[in-house]
Motif scaffolding. Structure first.
Motif, PDB file in Angstrom:
ATOM      1  N   GLY A 191       1.619  14.178  -5.517  1.00  0.00           N
ATOM      2  CA  GLY A 191       0.716  14.667  -4.473  1.00  0.00           C
ATOM      3  C   GLY A 191      -0.709  14.881  -4.910  1.00  0.00           C
ATOM      4  N   ALA A 192      -1.063  14.464  -6.130  1.00  0.00           N
ATOM      5  CA  ALA A 192      -2.437  14.635  -6.604  1.00  0.00           C
ATOM      6  C   ALA A 192      -3.390  13.758  -5.810  1.00  0.00           C
ATOM      7  CB  ALA A 192      -2.524  14.287  -8.087  1.00  0.00           C
ATOM      8  N   GLU A 193      -4.611  14.246  -5.624  1.00  0.00           N
ATOM      9  CA  GLU A 193      -5.652  13.458  -4.961  1.00  0.00           C
ATOM     10  C   GLU A 193      -6.251  12.434  -5.910  1.00  0.00           C
ATOM     11  OE1 GLU A 193      -8.683  16.097  -3.521  1.00  0.00           O
ATOM     12  OE2 GLU A 193      -7.924  15.954  -1.478  1.00  0.00           O
ATOM     13  N   ASP A 194      -6.383  12.831  -7.177  1.00  0.00           N
ATOM     14  CA  ASP A 194      -7.097  12.008  -8.144  1.00  0.00           C
ATOM     15  C   ASP A 194      -6.658  12.422  -9.543  1.00  0.00           C
ATOM     16  OD1 ASP A 194      -8.883  10.196  -9.213  1.00  0.00           O
ATOM     17  OD2 ASP A 194     -10.621  11.507  -9.023  1.00  0.00           O
ATOM     18  N   ALA A 195      -6.732  11.501 -10.490  1.00  0.00           N
ATOM     19  CA  ALA A 195      -6.399  11.813 -11.879  1.00  0.00           C
ATOM     20  C   ALA A 195      -7.145  10.844 -12.783  1.00  0.00           C
ATOM     21  CB  ALA A 195      -4.894  11.719 -12.114  1.00  0.00           C
ATOM     22  N   GLU A 196      -7.512  11.341 -13.949  1.00  0.00           N
ATOM     23  CA  GLU A 196      -8.213  10.511 -14.921  1.00  0.00           C
ATOM     24  C   GLU A 196      -7.729  10.853 -16.318  1.00  0.00           C
ATOM     25  OE1 GLU A 196     -12.399  11.254 -15.855  1.00  0.00           O
ATOM     26  OE2 GLU A 196     -12.770   9.119 -15.537  1.00  0.00           O
ATOM     27  N   GLU A 197      -7.510   9.818 -17.121  1.00  0.00           N
ATOM     28  CA  GLU A 197      -7.029  10.029 -18.486  1.00  0.00           C
ATOM     29  C   GLU A 197      -8.198  10.127 -19.459  1.00  0.00           C
ATOM     30  OE1 GLU A 197      -4.380   7.683 -21.869  1.00  0.00           O
ATOM     31  OE2 GLU A 197      -4.081   7.215 -19.745  1.00  0.00           O
ATOM     32  N   SER A 198      -8.117  11.088 -20.373  1.00  0.00           N
ATOM     33  CA  SER A 198      -9.139  11.244 -21.396  1.00  0.00           C
ATOM     34  C   SER A 198      -8.557  12.026 -22.565  1.00  0.00           C
ATOM     35  CB  SER A 198     -10.366  11.973 -20.839  1.00  0.00           C
ATOM     36  OG  SER A 198     -11.340  12.159 -21.848  1.00  0.00           O
ATOM     37  N   ASP A 199      -8.747  11.504 -23.771  1.00  0.00           N
ATOM     38  CA  ASP A 199      -8.310  12.196 -24.994  1.00  0.00           C
ATOM     39  C   ASP A 199      -6.829  12.557 -24.960  1.00  0.00           C
ATOM     40  OD1 ASP A 199     -10.964  12.118 -25.920  1.00  0.00           O
ATOM     41  OD2 ASP A 199     -11.440  13.990 -24.897  1.00  0.00           O
ATOM     42  N   GLY A 200      -6.003  11.668 -24.436  1.00  0.00           N
ATOM     43  CA  GLY A 200      -4.566  11.891 -24.441  1.00  0.00           C
ATOM     44  C   GLY A 200      -4.067  12.862 -23.395  1.00  0.00           C
ATOM     45  N   GLU A 201      -4.929  13.245 -22.449  1.00  0.00           N
ATOM     46  CA  GLU A 201      -4.551  14.159 -21.378  1.00  0.00           C
ATOM     47  C   GLU A 201      -4.954  13.571 -20.026  1.00  0.00           C
ATOM     48  OE1 GLU A 201      -4.735  18.657 -23.204  1.00  0.00           O
ATOM     49  OE2 GLU A 201      -6.487  17.886 -22.157  1.00  0.00           O
ATOM     50  N   MET A 202      -4.350  14.103 -18.990  1.00  0.00           N
ATOM     51  CA  MET A 202      -4.719  13.748 -17.625  1.00  0.00           C
ATOM     52  C   MET A 202      -5.415  14.933 -16.975  1.00  0.00           C
ATOM     53  SD  MET A 202      -3.622  10.630 -16.766  1.00  0.00           S
ATOM     54  CE  MET A 202      -2.424   9.401 -17.272  1.00  0.00           C
ATOM     55  N   GLN A 203      -6.615  14.685 -16.444  1.00  0.00           N
ATOM     56  CA  GLN A 203      -7.298  15.683 -15.626  1.00  0.00           C
ATOM     57  C   GLN A 203      -6.957  15.350 -14.185  1.00  0.00           C
ATOM     58  OE1 GLN A 203      -9.389  18.582 -16.115  1.00  0.00           O
ATOM     59  NE2 GLN A 203      -8.777  18.619 -13.969  1.00  0.00           N
ATOM     60  N   VAL A 204      -6.303  16.274 -13.508  1.00  0.00           N
ATOM     61  CA  VAL A 204      -5.765  16.030 -12.175  1.00  0.00           C
ATOM     62  C   VAL A 204      -6.457  16.939 -11.167  1.00  0.00           C
ATOM     63  CG1 VAL A 204      -3.658  16.029 -10.777  1.00  0.00           C
ATOM     64  CG2 VAL A 204      -3.543  15.466 -13.229  1.00  0.00           C
ATOM     65  N   TYR A 205      -6.770  16.395  -9.989  1.00  0.00           N
ATOM     66  CA  TYR A 205      -7.354  17.195  -8.915  1.00  0.00           C
ATOM     67  C   TYR A 205      -6.459  17.144  -7.685  1.00  0.00           C
ATOM     68  CZ  TYR A 205     -11.639  17.353 -11.664  1.00  0.00           C
ATOM     69  OH  TYR A 205     -12.545  17.575 -12.666  1.00  0.00           O
ATOM     70  N   ALA A 236      -0.311  14.159 -21.071  1.00  0.00           N
ATOM     71  CA  ALA A 236       0.347  12.871 -20.840  1.00  0.00           C
ATOM     72  C   ALA A 236      -0.699  11.772 -20.815  1.00  0.00           C
ATOM     73  CB  ALA A 236       1.122  12.891 -19.521  1.00  0.00           C
ATOM     74  N   SER A 237      -0.234  10.542 -20.981  1.00  0.00           N
ATOM     75  CA  SER A 237      -1.139   9.393 -20.902  1.00  0.00           C
ATOM     76  C   SER A 237      -0.340   8.173 -20.463  1.00  0.00           C
ATOM     77  CB  SER A 237      -1.811   9.135 -22.265  1.00  0.00           C
ATOM     78  OG  SER A 237      -0.833   8.883 -23.259  1.00  0.00           O
ATOM     79  N   GLY A 238      -1.059   7.145 -20.037  1.00  0.00           N
ATOM     80  CA  GLY A 238      -0.402   5.905 -19.659  1.00  0.00           C
ATOM     81  C   GLY A 238      -0.221   5.760 -18.164  1.00  0.00           C
ATOM     82  N   ASP A 239       0.033   4.501 -17.751  1.00  0.00           N
ATOM     83  CA  ASP A 239       0.156   4.186 -16.325  1.00  0.00           C
ATOM     84  C   ASP A 239       1.348   4.877 -15.670  1.00  0.00           C
ATOM     85  OD1 ASP A 239      -2.062   2.581 -16.570  1.00  0.00           O
ATOM     86  OD2 ASP A 239      -0.933   0.708 -16.751  1.00  0.00           O
ATOM     87  N   GLU A 240       2.453   4.997 -16.411  1.00  0.00           N
ATOM     88  CA  GLU A 240       3.647   5.606 -15.821  1.00  0.00           C
ATOM     89  C   GLU A 240       3.394   7.071 -15.487  1.00  0.00           C
ATOM     90  OE1 GLU A 240       8.374   6.417 -16.874  1.00  0.00           O
ATOM     91  OE2 GLU A 240       7.206   5.002 -18.078  1.00  0.00           O
ATOM     92  N   ALA A 241       2.728   7.785 -16.414  1.00  0.00           N
ATOM     93  CA  ALA A 241       2.395   9.190 -16.159  1.00  0.00           C
ATOM     94  C   ALA A 241       1.421   9.304 -14.989  1.00  0.00           C
ATOM     95  CB  ALA A 241       1.794   9.816 -17.412  1.00  0.00           C
ATOM     96  N   MET A 242       0.460   8.383 -14.920  1.00  0.00           N
ATOM     97  CA  MET A 242      -0.499   8.394 -13.820  1.00  0.00           C
ATOM     98  C   MET A 242       0.211   8.249 -12.477  1.00  0.00           C
ATOM     99  SD  MET A 242      -3.726   8.467 -12.845  1.00  0.00           S
ATOM    100  CE  MET A 242      -4.792   7.986 -14.220  1.00  0.00           C
ATOM    101  N   LEU A 243       1.140   7.311 -12.388  1.00  0.00           N
ATOM    102  CA  LEU A 243       1.879   7.090 -11.140  1.00  0.00           C
ATOM    103  C   LEU A 243       2.718   8.315 -10.785  1.00  0.00           C
ATOM    104  CD1 LEU A 243       3.026   3.370 -11.586  1.00  0.00           C
ATOM    105  CD2 LEU A 243       1.317   4.248  -9.980  1.00  0.00           C
ATOM    106  N   THR A 244       3.329   8.936 -11.792  1.00  0.00           N
ATOM    107  CA  THR A 244       4.130  10.140 -11.560  1.00  0.00           C
ATOM    108  C   THR A 244       3.270  11.253 -10.981  1.00  0.00           C
ATOM    109  OG1 THR A 244       5.640   9.590 -13.371  1.00  0.00           O
ATOM    110  CG2 THR A 244       5.564  11.891 -12.667  1.00  0.00           C
ATOM    111  N   ILE A 245       2.083  11.419 -11.538  1.00  0.00           N
ATOM    112  CA  ILE A 245       1.168  12.467 -11.081  1.00  0.00           C
ATOM    113  C   ILE A 245       0.704  12.213  -9.653  1.00  0.00           C
ATOM    114  CG2 ILE A 245      -1.167  13.374 -11.446  1.00  0.00           C
ATOM    115  CD1 ILE A 245      -0.575  13.075 -14.500  1.00  0.00           C
ATOM    116  N   LEU A 246       0.361  10.975  -9.355  1.00  0.00           N
ATOM    117  CA  LEU A 246      -0.084  10.643  -7.999  1.00  0.00           C
ATOM    118  C   LEU A 246       1.060  10.788  -6.998  1.00  0.00           C
ATOM    119  CD1 LEU A 246      -2.373   7.559  -8.776  1.00  0.00           C
ATOM    120  CD2 LEU A 246      -3.090   9.910  -8.247  1.00  0.00           C
ATOM    121  N   ASP A 247       2.270  10.413  -7.418  1.00  0.00           N
ATOM    122  CA  ASP A 247       3.441  10.577  -6.542  1.00  0.00           C
ATOM    123  C   ASP A 247       3.735  12.051  -6.275  1.00  0.00           C
ATOM    124  OD1 ASP A 247       3.834   7.879  -6.281  1.00  0.00           O
ATOM    125  OD2 ASP A 247       5.393   7.741  -7.827  1.00  0.00           O
TER     126      ASP A 247
END
Length: 241
Positions: free
Chosen positions: A155-169, A142-153
């Motif tokens: 329960g993720a601690e952190d996420a970063e977008e790179s090469d069309g993917e999200m690396q989530v911790y 996934a990519s984009g702000d909407e996906a980032m917000l979904t991931i953080l919502d």
């Protein structure tokens, strides 16, 4: 922000190549066997469920998966145990080496020799591990702000977008819960596993040092008993490897 490193990209690409060759099946089979010690039913054993997902992502045959699970109940099969070795590579980078083995007298010398032959040295237990934190790691297609917000919502601690993917911790104990929440939100999870995240990054600015470290990491990853390796180095953007 834990950060996305050039090494993580290289390691992922190498893992895909290994999967295509089938070289990864033994390692994943060992991970499944270790996880199955906590119960052979993946619906109530999240660690086993994630190991099976990883196997399927690598196109591992179902028969191999079933044999790995059955190994736990087979009294005639050599039983695996988990062990982690620590060491330093060229440039002072820290390295953790997770193994699954039925023979420590074989595994330790192999790991030690890989370090010594490639310019590193094995260290005492605890000498390197304190530089890392146990975390859940999830890759999301996934990519984009909407996906980032979904991931953080989720329960993720952190996420970063790179090469069309999200690396989530995530927190280690929250990995399965966050992964399931991300899936429930309609996003595609391509990988979920426990990992060791470095507290600080050692940047490599020399091409020669980078090659030496990469050679050591390759030598460790090629050992049959090694399940996973973790390191705290990154390669500067202007360094070619």
């Amino acid at each position: 922000m834990y950060g996305h490193s050039k090494w993580s990209t290289i390691k992922r690409q190498k893992g895909l190549a290994d999967a295509k060759r089938g070289a990864v099946f033994t390692k994943i089979g060992n991970q499944i066997a270790i996880a199955a010690k906590g119960g052979a039913d993946p619906t109530i054993n999240p660690a086993l469920a994630m190991a099976i997902e990883k196997a399927k992502a690598a196109n591992m045959p179902n028969s191999n998966i079933e044999r790995a699970i059955a190994r736990v109940a087979d009294k005639n099969a050599a039983q695996l145990q988990e062990v982690m070795y620590e060491g330093y590579g060229p440039g002072g980078v820290g390295i953790l080496v997770e193994c699954a083995t039925d023979n420590l007298n074989r595994t330790y010398p192999e790991v030690r020799n890989a370090f010594s032959k490639k310019g590193g040295n094995i260290a005492e237990s605890g000498a390197v591990a304190f530089q890392f934190t146990r975390k859940g790691s999830i890759r999301v297609k996934a990519s984009g702000d909407e996906a980032m917000l979904t991931i953080l919502d989720a329960g993720a601690e952190d996420a970063e977008e790179s090469d069309g993917e999200m690396q989530v911790y995530t927190e280690a104990k929250a990995l399965a819960k966050v992964r399931d929440a991300i899936k429930a939100a309609g996003l595609e999870v391509t990988e979920a596993e426990l990992t060791y995240v470095p507290n600080n990054i050692v940047e490599i600015t020399s091409a020669e040092t980078a090659r030496k470290v990469m050679n050591l990491m390759d030598a460790l990853d090629e050992l049959d008993d090694v399940v996973s390796t973790h390191t705290n180095f990154d390669i500067a953007d202007d360094v070619s490897v």
